[in-house]
Design a protein around this motif. Structure first.
Motif, PDB file in Angstrom:
ATOM      1  N   PHE A  70       0.746  -1.076   0.052  1.00 19.46           N
ATOM      2  CA  PHE A  70      -0.161  -0.059   0.022  1.00 19.46           C
ATOM      3  C   PHE A  70       0.729   1.314   0.110  1.00 19.46           C
ATOM      4  N   LEU A  71       1.885   1.301   0.971  1.00 19.85           N
ATOM      5  CA  LEU A  71       2.718   2.166   1.048  1.00 19.85           C
ATOM      6  C   LEU A  71       3.456   2.741  -0.303  1.00 19.85           C
ATOM      7  N   ASN A  72       3.957   1.570  -1.094  1.00 21.94           N
ATOM      8  CA  ASN A  72       4.599   1.729  -2.501  1.00 21.94           C
ATOM      9  C   ASN A  72       3.674   2.303  -3.344  1.00 21.94           C
ATOM     10  N   GLN A  73       2.278   1.741  -3.237  1.00 24.27           N
ATOM     11  CA  GLN A  73       1.693   2.283  -4.384  1.00 24.27           C
ATOM     12  C   GLN A  73       0.957   3.876  -4.092  1.00 24.27           C
ATOM     13  N   ALA A  74       0.904   3.910  -2.820  1.00 23.31           N
ATOM     14  CA  ALA A  74       0.647   5.510  -2.601  1.00 23.31           C
ATOM     15  C   ALA A  74       1.626   6.461  -2.804  1.00 23.31           C
ATOM     16  N   ARG A  75       3.060   6.103  -2.639  1.00 19.89           N
ATOM     17  CA  ARG A  75       4.130   6.878  -3.113  1.00 19.89           C
ATOM     18  C   ARG A  75       4.088   7.037  -4.697  1.00 19.89           C
ATOM     19  N   SER A  76       3.920   6.009  -5.207  1.00 26.92           N
ATOM     20  CA  SER A  76       3.727   6.005  -6.677  1.00 26.92           C
ATOM     21  C   SER A  76       2.681   6.823  -7.287  1.00 26.92           C
ATOM     22  N   TYR A  77       1.441   6.717  -6.689  1.00 25.27           N
ATOM     23  CA  TYR A  77       0.441   7.773  -7.272  1.00 25.27           C
ATOM     24  C   TYR A  77       0.738   8.930  -6.773  1.00 25.27           C
ATOM     25  N   GLU A  78       1.410   9.079  -5.763  1.00 25.73           N
ATOM     26  CA  GLU A  78       1.893  10.592  -5.475  1.00 25.73           C
ATOM     27  C   GLU A  78       2.628  11.025  -6.214  1.00 25.73           C
ATOM     28  N   ALA A  79       3.667  10.569  -6.706  1.00 27.80           N
ATOM     29  CA  ALA A  79       4.700  10.736  -7.728  1.00 27.80           C
ATOM     30  C   ALA A  79       4.143  10.924  -8.863  1.00 27.80           C
ATOM     31  N   ARG A  80       3.099  10.296  -9.428  1.00 26.82           N
ATOM     32  CA  ARG A  80       2.466  10.278 -10.769  1.00 26.82           C
ATOM     33  C   ARG A  80       1.654  11.628 -10.718  1.00 26.82           C
ATOM     34  N   ILE A  81       1.024  11.785  -9.524  1.00 27.57           N
ATOM     35  CA  ILE A  81       0.183  13.239  -9.577  1.00 27.57           C
ATOM     36  C   ILE A  81       0.920  14.299  -9.622  1.00 27.57           C
ATOM     37  N   LEU A  82       1.963  14.387  -8.927  1.00 25.12           N
ATOM     38  CA  LEU A  82       2.987  15.470  -9.165  1.00 25.12           C
ATOM     39  C   LEU A  82       3.687  15.674 -10.213  1.00 25.12           C
ATOM     40  N   SER A  83       3.862  14.498 -11.078  1.00 25.89           N
ATOM     41  CA  SER A  83       4.347  14.673 -12.316  1.00 25.89           C
ATOM     42  C   SER A  83       3.303  15.125 -13.118  1.00 25.89           C
ATOM     43  N   LEU A  84       1.896  14.843 -13.100  1.00 26.60           N
ATOM     44  CA  LEU A  84       0.815  15.252 -13.843  1.00 26.60           C
ATOM     45  C   LEU A  84       0.657  16.935 -13.618  1.00 26.60           C
ATOM     46  N   MET A  85       0.726  17.122 -12.443  1.00 21.42           N
ATOM     47  CA  MET A  85       0.588  18.565 -12.082  1.00 21.42           C
ATOM     48  C   MET A  85       1.749  19.311 -12.706  1.00 21.42           C
ATOM     49  N   ASN A  86       2.971  18.910 -12.680  1.00 22.75           N
ATOM     50  CA  ASN A  86       4.016  19.487 -13.112  1.00 22.75           C
ATOM     51  C   ASN A  86       3.686  19.895 -14.529  1.00 22.75           C
ATOM     52  N   GLN A  87       3.120  18.696 -15.581  1.00 17.94           N
ATOM     53  CA  GLN A  87       2.938  18.618 -16.848  1.00 17.94           C
ATOM     54  C   GLN A  87       1.791  19.744 -16.967  1.00 17.94           C
ATOM     55  N   LEU A  88       0.867  19.595 -16.231  1.00 19.09           N
ATOM     56  CA  LEU A  88      -0.425  20.626 -16.545  1.00 19.09           C
ATOM     57  C   LEU A  88       0.244  22.119 -16.415  1.00 19.09           C
ATOM     58  N   SER A  89       1.159  22.257 -15.195  1.00 14.96           N
ATOM     59  CA  SER A  89       1.545  23.658 -14.850  1.00 14.96           C
ATOM     60  C   SER A  89       2.181  24.237 -16.084  1.00 14.96           C
ATOM     61  N   GLN A  90       3.114  23.195 -16.713  1.00 13.09           N
ATOM     62  CA  GLN A  90       3.945  23.645 -17.944  1.00 13.09           C
ATOM     63  C   GLN A  90       2.962  24.033 -19.079  1.00 13.09           C
ATOM     64  N   VAL A  91       2.040  23.192 -19.295  1.00 14.41           N
ATOM     65  CA  VAL A  91       0.859  23.445 -20.290  1.00 14.41           C
ATOM     66  C   VAL A  91       0.479  24.777 -20.198  1.00 14.41           C
ATOM     67  N   HIS A  92      -0.037  25.370 -18.578  1.00 12.44           N
ATOM     68  CA  HIS A  92      -0.714  26.524 -18.500  1.00 12.44           C
ATOM     69  C   HIS A  92       0.350  27.483 -18.982  1.00 12.44           C
ATOM     70  N   LYS A  93       1.502  27.155 -18.419  1.00  6.67           N
ATOM     71  CA  LYS A  93       2.650  28.549 -18.867  1.00  6.67           C
ATOM     72  C   LYS A  93       2.755  28.667 -20.032  1.00  6.67           C
ATOM     73  N   SER A  94       3.033  27.522 -20.719  1.00  9.21           N
ATOM     74  CA  SER A  94       3.239  27.578 -22.379  1.00  9.21           C
ATOM     75  C   SER A  94       2.195  28.377 -23.052  1.00  9.21           C
ATOM     76  N   SER A  95       0.814  27.955 -22.674  1.00 10.70           N
ATOM     77  CA  SER A  95      -0.329  28.424 -23.170  1.00 10.70           C
ATOM     78  C   SER A  95      -0.584  30.038 -23.036  1.00 10.70           C
ATOM     79  N   ASN A  96       0.108  30.413 -21.712  1.00 11.21           N
ATOM     80  CA  ASN A  96       0.141  31.925 -21.472  1.00 11.21           C
ATOM     81  C   ASN A  96       0.843  32.596 -22.230  1.00 11.21           C
ATOM     82  N   TYR A  97       2.030  32.095 -22.611  1.00 11.19           N
ATOM     83  CA  TYR A  97       3.136  32.799 -23.477  1.00 11.19           C
ATOM     84  C   TYR A  97       2.630  32.754 -24.961  1.00 11.19           C
ATOM     85  N   LEU A  98       1.428  32.211 -25.542  1.00  7.66           N
ATOM     86  CA  LEU A  98       1.209  32.043 -26.855  1.00  7.66           C
ATOM     87  C   LEU A  98       0.300  33.106 -27.011  1.00  7.66           C
TER      88      LEU A  98
END
Length: 98
Positions: A70-98
C-alpha cells in the motif's frame, strides 16, 4: 461345632472390606478414565491454540506485506500526481506565452 459369633463377625467384616475395596477400585478406574479424557481434551486445546497462533503469525505477516505494498502504491500515485501537476503547470505556462 458351629460357627462362632466372632467367626461370623470376621466373615462379615471381610465381606464389607472386600466390597469397600471393590468400590474404591471402581472409583480409581473412573478417576483414571476422567483424567485420560481431560488429558486428551487438554492436548486438543493445545493443538487448537498452536494452530491459532500460527494463523495469527501468517495474518500478521500478510498484513505487513499489504501495508508495504500500500505504501509503495501510495508513493507511486503521489509521484504520478506530482508529475501530472507539473505537466499541467507547464502546459498552462506555455499557453499563457502564446
Amino acid at each position: 461345632m458351629g460357627i462362632s459369633r466372632r467367626d461370623l463377625e470376621e466373615k462379615n467384616e471381610a465381606k464389607l472390606l472386600k466390597k469397600r475395596n471393590e468400590e474404591l477400585e471402581k472409583d480409581v478406574r473412573e478417576s483414571k478414565e476422567r483424567e485420560e479424557k481431560m488429558r486428551i481434551e487438554l492436548q486438543r486445546a493445545w493443538e487448537r491454540l498452536r494452530v491459532a497462533e500460527e494463523a495469527e503469525e501468517r495474518l500478521c505477516s500478510d498484513l505487513g506485506e499489504l501495508e508495504a505494498e500500500f505504501l509503495n502504491q501510495a508513493r507511486s500515485y503521489e509521484a504520478r500526481i506530482l508529475s501530472l501537476m507539473n505537466q499541467l503547470s507547464q502546459v498552462h505556462k506555455s499557453s499563457n506565452y502564446l
